[in-house]
Enzyme design. Structure first.
Site, PDB file in Angstrom:
ATOM      1  N   ASP A  13       0.814  -1.219   0.000  1.00  0.00           N
ATOM      2  CA  ASP A  13       0.000   0.000   0.000  1.00  0.00           C
ATOM      3  C   ASP A  13       0.847   1.269   0.000  1.00  0.00           C
ATOM      4  O   ASP A  13       0.435   2.293   0.541  1.00  0.00           O
ATOM      5  CB  ASP A  13      -0.961   0.029   1.198  1.00  0.00           C
ATOM      6  CG  ASP A  13      -1.788  -1.231   1.287  1.00  0.00           C
ATOM      7  OD1 ASP A  13      -2.262  -1.680   0.238  1.00  0.00           O
ATOM      8  OD2 ASP A  13      -1.934  -1.776   2.396  1.00  0.00           O
ATOM      9  N   LYS A  16       2.176   2.012  -5.129  1.00  0.00           N
ATOM     10  CA  LYS A  16       2.943   1.482  -6.263  1.00  0.00           C
ATOM     11  C   LYS A  16       2.246   1.715  -7.599  1.00  0.00           C
ATOM     12  O   LYS A  16       2.897   2.046  -8.580  1.00  0.00           O
ATOM     13  CB  LYS A  16       3.189  -0.022  -6.078  1.00  0.00           C
ATOM     14  CG  LYS A  16       4.197  -0.328  -4.990  1.00  0.00           C
ATOM     15  CD  LYS A  16       4.408  -1.813  -4.830  1.00  0.00           C
ATOM     16  CE  LYS A  16       3.195  -2.514  -4.288  1.00  0.00           C
ATOM     17  NZ  LYS A  16       2.859  -2.185  -2.887  1.00  0.00           N
ATOM     18  N   GLY A  40      -3.662  -4.389  -4.511  1.00  0.00           N
ATOM     19  CA  GLY A  40      -4.640  -3.399  -4.960  1.00  0.00           C
ATOM     20  C   GLY A  40      -3.880  -2.157  -5.380  1.00  0.00           C
ATOM     21  O   GLY A  40      -3.372  -1.434  -4.540  1.00  0.00           O
ATOM     22  N   HIS A  41      -3.723  -1.962  -6.678  1.00  0.00           N
ATOM     23  CA  HIS A  41      -2.941  -0.831  -7.179  1.00  0.00           C
ATOM     24  C   HIS A  41      -3.893   0.210  -7.768  1.00  0.00           C
ATOM     25  O   HIS A  41      -4.640  -0.090  -8.691  1.00  0.00           O
ATOM     26  CB  HIS A  41      -1.928  -1.308  -8.222  1.00  0.00           C
ATOM     27  CG  HIS A  41      -0.896  -2.249  -7.640  1.00  0.00           C
ATOM     28  ND1 HIS A  41       0.008  -2.952  -8.384  1.00  0.00           N
ATOM     29  CD2 HIS A  41      -0.636  -2.572  -6.345  1.00  0.00           C
ATOM     30  CE1 HIS A  41       0.790  -3.676  -7.578  1.00  0.00           C
ATOM     31  NE2 HIS A  41       0.400  -3.468  -6.346  1.00  0.00           N
ATOM     32  N   GLN A 233       2.696  -6.001  -3.172  1.00  0.00           N
ATOM     33  CA  GLN A 233       2.943  -5.972  -1.712  1.00  0.00           C
ATOM     34  C   GLN A 233       4.238  -5.193  -1.437  1.00  0.00           C
ATOM     35  O   GLN A 233       4.673  -4.427  -2.274  1.00  0.00           O
ATOM     36  CB  GLN A 233       2.999  -7.374  -1.115  1.00  0.00           C
ATOM     37  CG  GLN A 233       1.667  -8.114  -1.090  1.00  0.00           C
ATOM     38  CD  GLN A 233       1.302  -8.756  -2.411  1.00  0.00           C
ATOM     39  OE1 GLN A 233       2.109  -9.409  -3.026  1.00  0.00           O
ATOM     40  NE2 GLN A 233       0.070  -8.584  -2.846  1.00  0.00           N
TER      41      GLN A 233
HETATM   42  P1  IMP Z   1      -2.247 -12.828   1.870  1.00  0.00           P
HETATM   43  O1  IMP Z   1      -1.263 -12.300   0.888  1.00  0.00           O
HETATM   44  O2  IMP Z   1      -3.676 -12.608   1.485  1.00  0.00           O
HETATM   45  O3  IMP Z   1      -1.976 -14.243   2.245  1.00  0.00           O
HETATM   46  O4  IMP Z   1      -2.079 -11.981   3.244  1.00  0.00           O
HETATM   47  C1  IMP Z   1      -0.900 -12.067   4.032  1.00  0.00           C
HETATM   48  C2  IMP Z   1      -0.571 -10.715   4.645  1.00  0.00           C
HETATM   49  O5  IMP Z   1      -0.176  -9.814   3.601  1.00  0.00           O
HETATM   50  C3  IMP Z   1      -1.744 -10.035   5.336  1.00  0.00           C
HETATM   51  O6  IMP Z   1      -1.243  -9.283   6.421  1.00  0.00           O
HETATM   52  C4  IMP Z   1      -2.290  -9.094   4.282  1.00  0.00           C
HETATM   53  O7  IMP Z   1      -3.001  -8.017   4.843  1.00  0.00           O
HETATM   54  C5  IMP Z   1      -1.014  -8.651   3.622  1.00  0.00           C
HETATM   55  N1  IMP Z   1      -1.181  -8.225   2.225  1.00  0.00           N
HETATM   56  C6  IMP Z   1      -1.318  -9.005   1.144  1.00  0.00           C
HETATM   57  N2  IMP Z   1      -1.409  -8.259   0.032  1.00  0.00           N
HETATM   58  C7  IMP Z   1      -1.307  -6.992   0.420  1.00  0.00           C
HETATM   59  C8  IMP Z   1      -1.293  -5.749  -0.290  1.00  0.00           C
HETATM   60  O8  IMP Z   1      -1.372  -5.678  -1.513  1.00  0.00           O
HETATM   61  N3  IMP Z   1      -1.182  -4.620   0.474  1.00  0.00           N
HETATM   62  C9  IMP Z   1      -1.035  -4.679   1.821  1.00  0.00           C
HETATM   63  N4  IMP Z   1      -1.029  -5.808   2.520  1.00  0.00           N
HETATM   64  C10 IMP Z   1      -1.161  -6.956   1.828  1.00  0.00           C
END
Ligand code: IMP
Length: 437
Positions: A13, A16, A40-41, A233
């Protein structure tokens, strides 16, 4: 073969999408190499705001070819609805310019369900996943039992493969997680046949996009085309180098590009670390500089604006805090960052004093430059205070347009990170940016 890699330096977040959109101006190819629709971009162009989860943000620039690399996990249903939304907004997201690696893994509704069931079973120790099936899909990949995009092209074999996978998840959910109809009618196992057939039918529509994306990237690079790689991420969510187990399941640092696109190690022209001017985190895990109370509300916003700190994918309010210079220095090292793109500087306007964490203490003792990631939750931040500014900076387009205190804040950030700031965003619009010479 000029390669630029743009990656997040925090917990995701960082903005990017917005930075990749700007860098895409000078790219022929834009590629994603990790993650899935957990990302989420957001990109705002005039009146239109694009929220992209899978497709590279570079798609908004008509001259680019976009690749989705083998390091990604792709939910065909999310992919197709994103294509639909882009097309409706007048963006060409056709198979003529968007290619999905045949070696990328697929996320099915069974993966999503399993992610949610596992997260519930963790109880108080939950990770705060996005519930998009990311972890289970990467588990299947490393267990060598996953479904790959290329399987979609095998029309005869696909239904049986999908069915076997859904059956396996159904078995896990019933046997291991003991979800039975009488306990909770909404979470009984799975309608194996129904889910499998619906998935096969939808996934098949992705077929025209499937290609050897790695070969395309290699050929384009050999022909001198410019590649921009868009990380998803942030580095602190990296499976190996991040705040494990509170991480995602992929390689989120710049080093992930080579394996995640299949291009082999080669010189990289720019490695841009995207850094929010403060720190945020969504999901669980340690966060040394986290703020609560009024200051947190001030940084997070109320959710009324699209740029307020609420998840693009899940809508969850983000945890917020002061910039963590210790973690930033660490990420510069592990990701090979050579320049910083600082986002959301405008949000800091109007705060009388700003803080940056420069070192930690552990049990009352100075930790110096060393810290153990596995014990991150035990460190206390030591802050340096800097004067804030009151001026609205959203119309600044050159460094000299910024108030002196804002320039000092950025200079200090450069000193702490040990790399220069090359770009500063001061608002959500495409042109609300300072390009530093
Ligand atoms: P997962 O990727 O859904 O398995 O989530 C694992 C961790 O990564 C959690 O804390 C999510 O909130 C975090 N996370 C995954 N994708 C994003 C992103 O695009 N932005 C921020 N946090 C993310």
């Amino acid at each position: 073969m000029p390669i630029t890699i743009a990656v997040g330096t925090q917990w995701g977040d960082e903005g990017k999408g917005r930075v990749v959109d700007l860098l895409s101006d000078a790219a022929d190819l834009v590629a994603r190499f990790n993650g899935g629709d957990n990302a989420g971009h957001t990109v705002t162009v005039g009146q239109t705001t694009f929220k992209l989860h899978l497709v590279p943000s570079g798609i908004i620039h008509p001259q680019t070819v976009c690749l989705m690399g083998n390091g990604m996990v792709i939910n065909p249903l999310s992919f197709l609805s994103e294509i639909e939304a882009l097309t409706a907004a007048g963006v060409d997201a056709s198979p003529a310019r968007l290619f999905v690696s045949q070696a990328a893994h697929l996320i099915t509704p069974a993966h999503r369900l399993l992610d949610q069931v596992q997260e519930a079973a963790r109880g108080a120790g939950h990770l705060g996943t996005t519930g998009r099936g990311i972890g289970p899909a990467y588990v299947d990949k490393t267990a060598r039992s996953g479904l790959r995009a290329g399987d979609i092209l095998d029309q005869a074999g696909l239904p049986a493969k999908v069915q076997a996978h859904v059956e396996q998840v159904d078995c896990l959910i019933r046997q291991l997680y003991h979800r039975e109809a009488d306990e909770n009618p909404r979470s009984v196992g799975i309608d194996v046949a129904g889910i499998s057939a619906a998935f096969v039918e939808k996934a098949t529509r992705m077929a025209p996009y499937i290609a050897d994306a790695g070969a395309m990237a290699r050929k384009s690079l050999a022909a001198g085309k410019r590649l921009l790689a868009e990380g998803a991420q942030g580095a602190l969510l990296d499976l190996d180098q991040g705040t494990y187990p509170f991480v995602t399941s992929s390689c989120t640092t710049a080093t992930g590009l080579f394996g995640g696109l299949g291009i082999g190690i080669q010189p990289v022209q720019r490695v841009v670390g995207i850094t929010k001017a403060f720190q945020t985190r969504v999901g669980d895990g340690p966060f040394p500089t986290e703020l609560a109370g009024e200051m947190a509300v001030r940084l997070r916003g109320t959710g009324a604006n699209p740029w307020d700190e609420y998840g693009t994918t899940t809508g969850r309010p983000r945890r917020v805090g002061w910039l963590d210079g210790v973690l930033l220095r660490y990420v510069v090292e592990i990701s090979g960052i050579r320049e910083l793109a600082v986002t959301k500087l405008d949000i800091l306007s109007g705060m009388s004093t700003l803080k940056i964490c420069t070192t930690y203490t552990l049990k009352g003792r100075a930790a110096g430059d060393e810290f153990a990631m596995a014990r991150l939750g035990e460190y206390q931040p030591v802050y340096e205070e800097l004067p804030g500014w009151n001026e609205d900076v959203s119309s600044a387009r050159r460094m000299q347009d910024l108030p002196a205190a804002a320039r000092s804040y950025l200079r200090r950030l450069e000193e702490i990170a040990g790399v220069p700031v090359s770009l500063v965003s001061v608002g959500a619009e495409r042109e609300q940016v300072i390009r530093v010479n």
